[in-house]
Design a protein around this motif. Sequence first.
Motif, PDB file in Angstrom:
ATOM      1  N   ASP A 120      46.011  45.449  42.880  1.00 17.36           N
ATOM      2  CA  ASP A 120      46.206  45.828  44.279  1.00 17.36           C
ATOM      3  C   ASP A 120      47.557  45.351  44.768  1.00 17.36           C
ATOM      4  OD1 ASP A 120      46.025  43.120  44.716  1.00 17.36           O
ATOM      5  OD2 ASP A 120      43.978  43.184  45.523  1.00 17.36           O
ATOM      6  N   GLU A 121      47.797  45.486  46.089  1.00 17.31           N
ATOM      7  CA  GLU A 121      49.115  45.135  46.644  1.00 17.31           C
ATOM      8  C   GLU A 121      49.430  43.656  46.538  1.00 17.31           C
ATOM      9  OE1 GLU A 121      46.064  45.208  49.969  1.00 17.31           O
ATOM     10  OE2 GLU A 121      46.648  46.492  48.291  1.00 17.31           O
ATOM     11  N   THR A 122      48.418  42.808  46.314  1.00 13.28           N
ATOM     12  CA  THR A 122      48.676  41.365  46.155  1.00 13.28           C
ATOM     13  C   THR A 122      48.927  40.995  44.708  1.00 13.28           C
ATOM     14  OG1 THR A 122      46.344  40.795  45.820  1.00 13.28           O
ATOM     15  CG2 THR A 122      47.152  40.905  48.103  1.00 13.28           C
ATOM     16  N   GLY A 123      48.842  41.980  43.811  1.00 15.58           N
ATOM     17  CA  GLY A 123      49.065  41.713  42.399  1.00 15.58           C
ATOM     18  C   GLY A 123      47.802  41.303  41.657  1.00 15.58           C
ATOM     19  N   GLN A 124      46.632  41.347  42.296  1.00 20.67           N
ATOM     20  CA  GLN A 124      45.388  40.957  41.659  1.00 20.67           C
ATOM     21  C   GLN A 124      44.642  42.161  41.115  1.00 20.67           C
ATOM     22  OE1 GLN A 124      43.400  38.832  44.906  1.00 20.67           O
ATOM     23  NE2 GLN A 124      43.599  36.943  43.711  1.00 20.67           N
ATOM     24  N   THR A 125      43.918  41.920  40.038  1.00 23.89           N
ATOM     25  CA  THR A 125      42.992  42.941  39.551  1.00 23.89           C
ATOM     26  C   THR A 125      41.708  42.832  40.369  1.00 23.89           C
ATOM     27  OG1 THR A 125      42.010  41.479  37.914  1.00 23.89           O
ATOM     28  CG2 THR A 125      43.956  42.739  37.232  1.00 23.89           C
ATOM     29  N   ALA A 126      40.860  43.829  40.254  1.00 20.64           N
ATOM     30  CA  ALA A 126      39.588  43.814  40.984  1.00 20.64           C
ATOM     31  C   ALA A 126      38.734  42.628  40.541  1.00 20.64           C
ATOM     32  CB  ALA A 126      38.843  45.124  40.754  1.00 20.64           C
ATOM     33  N   GLU A 127      38.773  42.343  39.218  1.00 20.90           N
ATOM     34  CA  GLU A 127      37.976  41.227  38.700  1.00 20.90           C
ATOM     35  C   GLU A 127      38.475  39.902  39.259  1.00 20.90           C
ATOM     36  OE1 GLU A 127      39.243  43.657  37.033  1.00 20.90           O
ATOM     37  OE2 GLU A 127      37.591  44.659  35.959  1.00 20.90           O
ATOM     38  N   GLU A 128      39.796  39.752  39.326  1.00 19.91           N
ATOM     39  CA  GLU A 128      40.363  38.508  39.852  1.00 19.91           C
ATOM     40  C   GLU A 128      40.018  38.334  41.334  1.00 19.91           C
ATOM     41  OE1 GLU A 128      44.281  38.206  36.928  1.00 19.91           O
ATOM     42  OE2 GLU A 128      44.437  39.158  38.896  1.00 19.91           O
ATOM     43  N   ALA A 129      40.079  39.423  42.092  1.00 17.48           N
ATOM     44  CA  ALA A 129      39.752  39.362  43.521  1.00 17.48           C
ATOM     45  C   ALA A 129      38.291  38.981  43.723  1.00 17.48           C
ATOM     46  CB  ALA A 129      40.051  40.713  44.178  1.00 17.48           C
TER      47      ALA A 129
END
Length: 624
Positions: free
Chosen positions: A27-36
């Motif tokens: 996403d726009e923060t550089g995180q993957t969905a799993e990381e979020a």
Amino acid sequence: MDVMGDKATLFETGRFVQPSMGEATRDETGQTAEEAAEEAAEEVRQRLAAEAGDVEAMSVLGSMLLRRGDLDAAEPHLRAATAAGDRAAANNLGVLLHQRGYADDAAGWWRIAAVAGSAAAAHALGRHHRERGDEPAAEYWLRQSAEQGHALGAYALADLLEHRGDERAERWMRAAAERGHREAAYRLARALDRRAGRTGEARTGEMPAGEAGAGAGADKGGPLGEAEQWYRQAAARGHRRAALHLGTILEKRGELKEAGRWYLTSAKDGEARAACALGFLLRDAGDTESAAVWWLRAAQDGDGNAANALGALHAERGETQTAERWYRAAMDAGDVNGAYNLGLLCAEQGRTAPAEQWYRRAAYAGHREAANALAILLLQGGDTTGAEPWFSKAAEAGSVDAAFNLGILHAGRGEDEAALRWYERAAAAGHTEAALQVGMARLRDGDEQAAERHLRCAAGGGSAEAAYRLATVLDARRPPASTHELGESVHEKTECEEWYERAASQGHRRAQVRVGMLAAARGDVVEAARWYREAAEAGSRNGAFNLGLLLAREGSEPEAAVWWTRAADAGHGRAALRLALVYARRGELAEGQRWADRAVGLGPVEVAERAARLRDALREELSA
């Protein structure tokens, strides 16, 4: 302008790499969905623990909210943890208050955390005092942070000490670099570069820039080698200027492929100088189209050197209007070469007035070659008085050509001593023609040793005249040719013959004649004829005369007469006498008398005397 020029390596740049089937979308923060999702679950766990009274969870939850930018939600958790004695929470509370504009309140909490042993808080408090101008307090707290191993504290302390000129700055800069601080690594490398006397700057186009030699940075044990190591560390951590300097070191050492990779890395991160340097690297490799792409990118980012390079590229293609536009862009970017190049462009087009204007602009800005060009322009216009000060200004600034031109100026006035001084200055800087002039002056003075030294320099620099003059000096010292005990000549090519041949191969007519004479002396008629013919066809009357002699001895008198005629028409008295004898033997007495009369007028004295006797005899024969 996000365009790559080297199509063969587009995929290596990563610009056109497509996500693989298994690669997660960020996403726009550089995180993957799993990381979020994982972070959200961690926040829930910390929130539950905080509500249950866990002080550490309060502190961690507050820092998570602070990082996210949710100051209102973070503050109560941080205050609660701080009240319970958590020093990390006190530091983060200070950060929160500082972000809200309450600097003094922030400093109070940082002090509490720093006293409790927080290196991060000591660093923040030191920065706060430095911003307030309280350097003693800043140094105290930054030192507390640095001595606890805090990289940012060590860097800030080094920066403060360096500002004061304190030699202890390097120690702390090194400590910060060793702990992974990329700016510290870069600044440490720059300091080592300065100590070693190397600029470390990227290539700046065609003007001399006092760059270090090709082996710069090769000594891995010295300051240059250590500097390279720190540049490499900073560049690997994404420091674009470090990548630029690392590329420069590698380019000078001849490791062009790796240099290009670092230039590319730096250029893609927005470093205009790296884009410009990459352009020069591509141009040297013959890829001018890709070079133009990177120069364009750098020029659009305000790099004057790249704008000059684009101007030169368009000028070579005959696109003078585009070239002029880029030269003006370079000038607007503060690059004085732009004005100089505009002057060159106008001069090539015969636009003398604007050329003078641009040369003056660059010369007043300290451009030495512009000053020299301006002086030449004024001299061509007959303004000797106006030219001399500009020649002097350029020469004093280090222009070798200007020093040589001053020599010519003084020699033209008969001021031989002043001319020699400037010739010597230019010769000392490697100017070939100046070295020739000094050598000839020393020959006239009888200083053969000094003359030989300068003539060798000029001949080695490619001067055919110097090679010939050096050969004559060495020729005069040659002992008589030795003979074999059976009476056969033994010929070994001497150094003077080698210099004669070098001058001859460069088209020096007198050297060609001399090489021909040496070949004839050892019985090599074919080689002698070749050199005589080459000299004669280039306009040498001695070459034509000697070729005639050679042909006559070989029984080709009619062809010999052709070459003697050419030599006589060019003013060769002996050739005219030979023609007179040829025509006399043929019974063409009137033509013989005409050539004998010509030989009398051409000389030299002994030829004139013989020709006069022959002329009188032919006249008597004709009147009998």
